[in-house]
Design a protein around this motif. Structure first.
Motif, PDB file in Angstrom:
ATOM      1  N   ASN A  68       9.571  -4.525   1.771  1.00 27.40           N
ATOM      2  CA  ASN A  68       8.938  -3.521   2.610  1.00 27.40           C
ATOM      3  C   ASN A  68       9.760  -2.240   2.652  1.00 27.40           C
ATOM      4  OD1 ASN A  68       8.107  -2.301   5.472  1.00 27.40           O
ATOM      5  ND2 ASN A  68       6.510  -3.720   4.829  1.00 27.40           N
TER       6      ASN A  68
ATOM      7  N   PHE B 298      10.031  -0.716  10.888  1.00 27.86           N
ATOM      8  CA  PHE B 298       8.790  -1.309  10.406  1.00 27.86           C
ATOM      9  C   PHE B 298       7.521  -0.564  10.834  1.00 27.86           C
ATOM     10  CE2 PHE B 298       5.369  -4.542  10.815  1.00 27.86           C
ATOM     11  CZ  PHE B 298       5.215  -4.821   9.470  1.00 27.86           C
TER      12      PHE B 298
ATOM     13  N   TYR C 144       2.782  -2.409  -0.132  1.00 26.31           N
ATOM     14  CA  TYR C 144       3.177  -2.519   1.266  1.00 26.31           C
ATOM     15  C   TYR C 144       2.416  -3.646   1.966  1.00 26.31           C
ATOM     16  CZ  TYR C 144       3.982  -1.097   6.132  1.00 26.31           C
ATOM     17  OH  TYR C 144       4.308  -1.068   7.466  1.00 26.31           O
ATOM     18  N   SER C 145       1.154  -3.843   1.583  1.00 32.63           N
ATOM     19  CA  SER C 145       0.344  -4.896   2.196  1.00 32.63           C
ATOM     20  C   SER C 145       0.903  -6.276   1.889  1.00 32.63           C
ATOM     21  CB  SER C 145      -1.098  -4.796   1.705  1.00 32.63           C
ATOM     22  OG  SER C 145      -1.681  -3.573   2.056  1.00 32.63           O
TER      23      SER C 145
ATOM     24  N   ALA D 268      11.059  -8.398   4.104  1.00 33.97           N
ATOM     25  CA  ALA D 268      11.574  -7.189   4.751  1.00 33.97           C
ATOM     26  C   ALA D 268      12.252  -6.261   3.743  1.00 33.97           C
ATOM     27  CB  ALA D 268      12.560  -7.575   5.863  1.00 33.97           C
TER      28      ALA D 268
ATOM     29  N   LEU E 255      14.970  -1.364   7.484  1.00 41.51           N
ATOM     30  CA  LEU E 255      14.402  -2.578   6.898  1.00 41.51           C
ATOM     31  C   LEU E 255      15.354  -3.225   5.895  1.00 41.51           C
ATOM     32  CD1 LEU E 255      10.797  -1.222   6.465  1.00 41.51           C
ATOM     33  CD2 LEU E 255      11.335  -3.367   7.621  1.00 41.51           C
TER      34      LEU E 255
ATOM     35  N   THR F 248       9.554  -0.364  -0.794  1.00 43.55           N
ATOM     36  CA  THR F 248       8.290   0.341  -1.012  1.00 43.55           C
ATOM     37  C   THR F 248       8.246   1.657  -0.243  1.00 43.55           C
ATOM     38  OG1 THR F 248       7.288  -0.993   0.744  1.00 43.55           O
ATOM     39  CG2 THR F 248       6.960  -1.731  -1.518  1.00 43.55           C
ATOM     40  N   ASN F 249       8.878   1.708   0.928  1.00 45.85           N
ATOM     41  CA  ASN F 249       8.924   2.965   1.674  1.00 45.85           C
ATOM     42  C   ASN F 249       9.706   4.040   0.922  1.00 45.85           C
ATOM     43  OD1 ASN F 249       7.395   1.995   3.811  1.00 45.85           O
ATOM     44  ND2 ASN F 249       9.181   1.280   4.950  1.00 45.85           N
TER      45      ASN F 249
ATOM     46  N   SER G 177      13.201   2.823   5.584  1.00 41.79           N
ATOM     47  CA  SER G 177      13.806   1.991   4.536  1.00 41.79           C
ATOM     48  C   SER G 177      15.203   1.539   4.923  1.00 41.79           C
ATOM     49  CB  SER G 177      13.860   2.767   3.220  1.00 41.79           C
ATOM     50  OG  SER G 177      12.575   3.071   2.754  1.00 41.79           O
TER      51      SER G 177
ATOM     52  N   SER H  24       4.133  -7.126   1.337  1.00 42.25           N
ATOM     53  CA  SER H  24       5.307  -7.376   2.170  1.00 42.25           C
ATOM     54  C   SER H  24       4.931  -7.464   3.643  1.00 42.25           C
ATOM     55  CB  SER H  24       6.340  -6.266   1.964  1.00 42.25           C
ATOM     56  OG  SER H  24       5.795  -4.994   2.284  1.00 42.25           O
ATOM     57  N   MET H  25       3.964  -6.668   4.083  1.00 41.46           N
ATOM     58  CA  MET H  25       3.532  -6.706   5.475  1.00 41.46           C
ATOM     59  C   MET H  25       2.907  -8.052   5.825  1.00 41.46           C
ATOM     60  SD  MET H  25       0.738  -4.237   7.310  1.00 41.46           S
ATOM     61  CE  MET H  25       0.123  -4.588   8.949  1.00 41.46           C
TER      62      MET H  25
END
Length: 466
Positions: free
Chosen positions: A315, A252, A338-339, A312, A405, A318-319, A402, A341-342
């Motif tokens: 997230n 993360f 990303y924002s 998660a 996560l 997206t990576n 990735s 999921s974060m």
């Protein structure tokens, strides 16, 4: 330690909320700016990626690992003194770090000391909200979390500006002065007389009048009080969640450390690269409070753990998109997704823990949870730096993120589904068994002899682990 205000949720409570917002912005938002200095520190100390990565990993790990010690200080001296002590330590660490000649010295000063001071400040600022707010506690926590987003947005911009004019040493010196504002925020947290007796304070029994059995016994009691190993051993849901989050945390924090170097390595202008982290912070200003309010609704109580697993998973996916392309427009889109999921992970992380663990053991369960989380944070950036030194390709860092996560999300989601299925089958089996045993012995049928409207009622007390 004070437990309630004379005028709960009065005017001063909102001043305390403002102080908590600023404190969380100064502390929790700070580690995201370290990526701005990553290349400069690497060049200054002629260090590898793995060696340089130890600095942000130690800082962030101490930011979480000091939780049990912080709770002891809060219980002994109160929130105000603990926040102010944290501000002094964080400032001294950054000022001393600006004079470091080796990476080892930087690990100790700006890493260990600053991280521990930030832990004292931010955890105490969260604790005090529970004393000042009762009816609006969920709203207060959601608004306070906006401070983290403000910090994530502003710290990188300030870091880029100071780095150009003053270098990393001058920037760290200025940071030491900025972090002293935690002391100002701590001074706002007015202590009030406690209205509870020693028997009810914090739900703990009064101190024993018997003489202590020695240091080992005292250490054992402290460990049992602040680190819930018994809950880890007997609560299956807590064990699944703790192991899943510890595995997830390995991947993360990597974008926060390596996103700016990754963009610069692919030819993105340094100012635009620093702007990427600020985009994440600006988006979280709105997304994080919304996610916190949604997570606090009772309608989602039984689904929070699945929503956390979904966040998660998103997230991690997206990576993968970030690793596929380093075009600036793609990176901006990545930061926006990303924002989302974060913010979901941030809003649900401790809320799910509250759902799994009984509240009378939450404090000790949280202590063990944060310690294990800090171990993952400690090894994550150096492990990614070692991978980067071996492959010389930043994309593998995001592939690594990735992997951890996505695998953690699948593990937690599948495990919670299996546990839920077992729990749903448990009461049905007990009901059928109770009906089968009661009918032959007492001559009961589904319709009682008193009339067709009176039916057999079987009451079962079922203790769930999640």
């Amino acid at each position: 330690m004070p437990q309630a205000l004379e005028c709960s949720e009065g005017c001063w409570a909102w001043m305390v909320l403002l102080a908590s917002v600023v404190t969380q912005g100064l502390t929790l938002g700070f580690p995201t700016c370290i990526g701005i200095f990553f290349t400069e520190l690497q060049r200054e100390f002629q260090a590898s990626n793995s060696e340089t990565s130890w600095f942000p990993s130690i800082l962030t790990a101490m930011l979480h690992a000091g939780g049990p010690l912080c709770s002891i200080l809060v219980g002994r001296f109160g929130c105000r003194a603990t926040v102010m002590l944290g501000g002094v330590l964080a400032s001294l660490g950054m000022v001393a770090g600006s004079f470091c000649c080796t990476l080892g010295q930087l690990y100790l000063t700006a890493g260990f000391i600053t991280g521990l001071g930030m832990c004292f400040s931010f955890q105490s600022s969260i604790t005090v909200l529970g004393l000042y707010f009762t009816r609006w506690r969920v709203l207060a926590n959601a608004l306070a979390s906006a401070g983290v987003s403000l910090g994530i947005m502003l710290w990188p911009l300030l870091s880029r500006y100071l780095l150009e004019d003053l270098g990393w040493r001058g920037s760290f010196l200025i940071f030491g002065g900025v972090l002293l504002h935690c002391c100002v925020c701590g001074a706002i947290l007015r202590p009030v007389p406690a209205r509870v007796t020693p028997e009810t304070r914090d739900g703990l029994p009064p101190p024993s009048k018997r003489p202590a059995r020695g240091c080992p016994a005292a250490c054992g009691r402290a460990i049992r009080r602040h680190l819930a190993f018994d809950v880890l051993r007997h609560n299956v849901g807590y064990r699944v969640y703790t192991l899943g989050v510890a595995w997830m945390i390995v991947g993360f924090p990597l974008p926060h450390v390596f996103l700016v170097p990754y963009a610069i390595w692919h030819g993105v202008d340094e100012h635009r690269a620093a702007l990427l982290i600020s985009i994440i912070g600006f988006s979280n200003i709105f997304l994080r409070p919304m996610a916190g309010l949604v997570a606090g609704r009772r309608d989602f109580a039984s689904h929070r753990k699945y929503l956390f697993s979904l966040a998660a998973l998103l997230n991690g996916l997206t990576n993968l998109a970030c690793a596929a392309s380093a075009d600036f427009r793609v990176l901006v889109a990545y930061c926006l997704v990303y924002s989302v999921s974060m913010s979901g992970i941030g809003a649900l992380l401790f809320q799910v823990l509250m759902d799994i663990v009984p509240m009378d053991r939450f404090s000790s369960a949280l202590g063990l949870f944060t310690v294990l989380e800090s171990i993952s944070i400690l090894i994550s950036p150096p492990l990614a730096g070692l991978l980067l030194d071996t492959t010389s390709n930043f994309s593998y860092v995001f592939y690594m993120s990735s992997f951890f996560l996505i695998s953690a999300a699948l593990f937690m989601g599948g495990s919670f589904w299996a546990l839920g299925k077992i729990e749903r089958q448990g009461p049905q089996a007990e009901v059928q068994g109770a009906v089968t045993e009661a009918a032959p012995e007492q001559g009961l049928t589904l319709e009682d002899t008193d009339g067709p409207k009176k039916r057999l009622r079987v009451e079962i007390m079922y203790v769930t682990s999640v």
